[in-house]
Scaffold this motif. Sequence first.
Motif, PDB file in Angstrom:
ATOM      1  N   GLY A 195       0.784  -1.222   0.000  1.00  0.00           N
ATOM      2  CA  GLY A 195       0.000   0.000   0.000  1.00  0.00           C
ATOM      3  C   GLY A 195       0.814   1.267   0.000  1.00  0.00           C
ATOM      4  N   SER A 196       2.088   1.199   0.402  1.00  0.00           N
ATOM      5  CA  SER A 196       2.925   2.400   0.453  1.00  0.00           C
ATOM      6  C   SER A 196       3.581   2.648  -0.906  1.00  0.00           C
ATOM      7  CB  SER A 196       3.980   2.244   1.543  1.00  0.00           C
ATOM      8  OG  SER A 196       4.873   1.192   1.232  1.00  0.00           O
ATOM      9  N   PRO A 197       4.172   3.838  -1.109  1.00  0.00           N
ATOM     10  CA  PRO A 197       4.816   4.106  -2.402  1.00  0.00           C
ATOM     11  C   PRO A 197       5.893   3.068  -2.714  1.00  0.00           C
ATOM     12  CG  PRO A 197       4.589   6.134  -1.148  1.00  0.00           C
ATOM     13  CD  PRO A 197       4.209   5.021  -0.222  1.00  0.00           C
ATOM     14  N   SER A 198       5.943   2.659  -3.961  1.00  0.00           N
ATOM     15  CA  SER A 198       6.921   1.641  -4.369  1.00  0.00           C
ATOM     16  C   SER A 198       8.345   2.187  -4.257  1.00  0.00           C
ATOM     17  CB  SER A 198       6.630   1.186  -5.795  1.00  0.00           C
ATOM     18  OG  SER A 198       5.372   0.553  -5.858  1.00  0.00           O
ATOM     19  N   PRO A 199       9.332   1.292  -4.055  1.00  0.00           N
ATOM     20  CA  PRO A 199      10.706   1.730  -3.806  1.00  0.00           C
ATOM     21  C   PRO A 199      11.522   1.896  -5.082  1.00  0.00           C
ATOM     22  CG  PRO A 199      10.535  -0.625  -3.436  1.00  0.00           C
ATOM     23  CD  PRO A 199       9.181  -0.164  -3.885  1.00  0.00           C
TER      24      PRO A 199
END
Length: 337
Positions: free
Chosen positions: A143-147
Amino acid sequence: MKTQILLPEDTKVAADILKSGGLVAIPTETVYGLAANALDKKAVESIFKAKGRPCDNPLIVHISQIDEIYNIVKEFSPIAKKLAAAFWPGPLTMILKKSDIIPQEVSGGLDSVAVRLPQHPIARRIIKESGCPLAAPSANLSGSPSPTKVEHVISDLYGKIDAIVDAGTCGVGLESTVVSLCTDVPRLLRPGAVTPEQLREVLGKLDVDVSLVNPLKKNEKPLSPGMKYKHYAPKVRVVIIKGKKEQYINYINKIADKHVAALCYDEDIDYLHVPSVSYGKEDDLNLQAEMLFDSLRKVDKLKDIDVVYARCPRMDGIGLAVYNRLIRAAGFNVVEL
């Protein structure tokens, strides 16, 4: 768990960890991927655990050379071969009917599998040296921004996985384009650096799934990674503002207070009266794609911010992919001016 930080030359170390059922974050040209042996059910299950990812969300299987696809799909169809000739190695994922060796844990319970041949030489070397296809979603918390940078992976997954291969910044910055070849007409399920315009040049006909710019219906099963309702999101609430530059600036400045920030273009910053984070230049779609996820993470580092108002990108070329990620980060919360 102690997480090893490996250098680009440590591909054999990474491969040995993967052979033994471990998890390794590896670089690709799109984003960092959290890799495990795609044929090992327990290893695949550990991906979901480390990320906190729902198990109905299918994973992409990565191969090191085209011949490896024959083991993991029922048929490498003529149309799939045509796409591979045009875009592999590269940021394109194809969905085909899976062979029996692909576990249900990889396919999210579907009878299909998503396959990609990455362009990044380190990724391909690790896959080849591990001797197995690798399931590898983005190496971040679900769910968080991709790395796109190794520090993103460390922030999200250090202590939860066996190793991280540090190879600097990913060039493309957004996950691969996903096309399903399990339909009568090829269907675009996720936009990326391989654009709809480029796909139509090869395929002729291409359907675009409504989920690219709309949420999934209730109880609708995702056919591809990145189709969930909210995805790629920072902790701060994101709202997209659709309008011309002057309208965007005026809107932000009218509601400006200490809890508001802007996610905008370089050219907007001098005119805004709130803390601002740029995600590139207005006329450079490739730079916007490269910067977006890093910029979304930077928003969370601003102090006392409750909401960030994002200037809406264009929707042509790779701009469609930028919009697709941003609208999911915003949970489809859009204001039209």
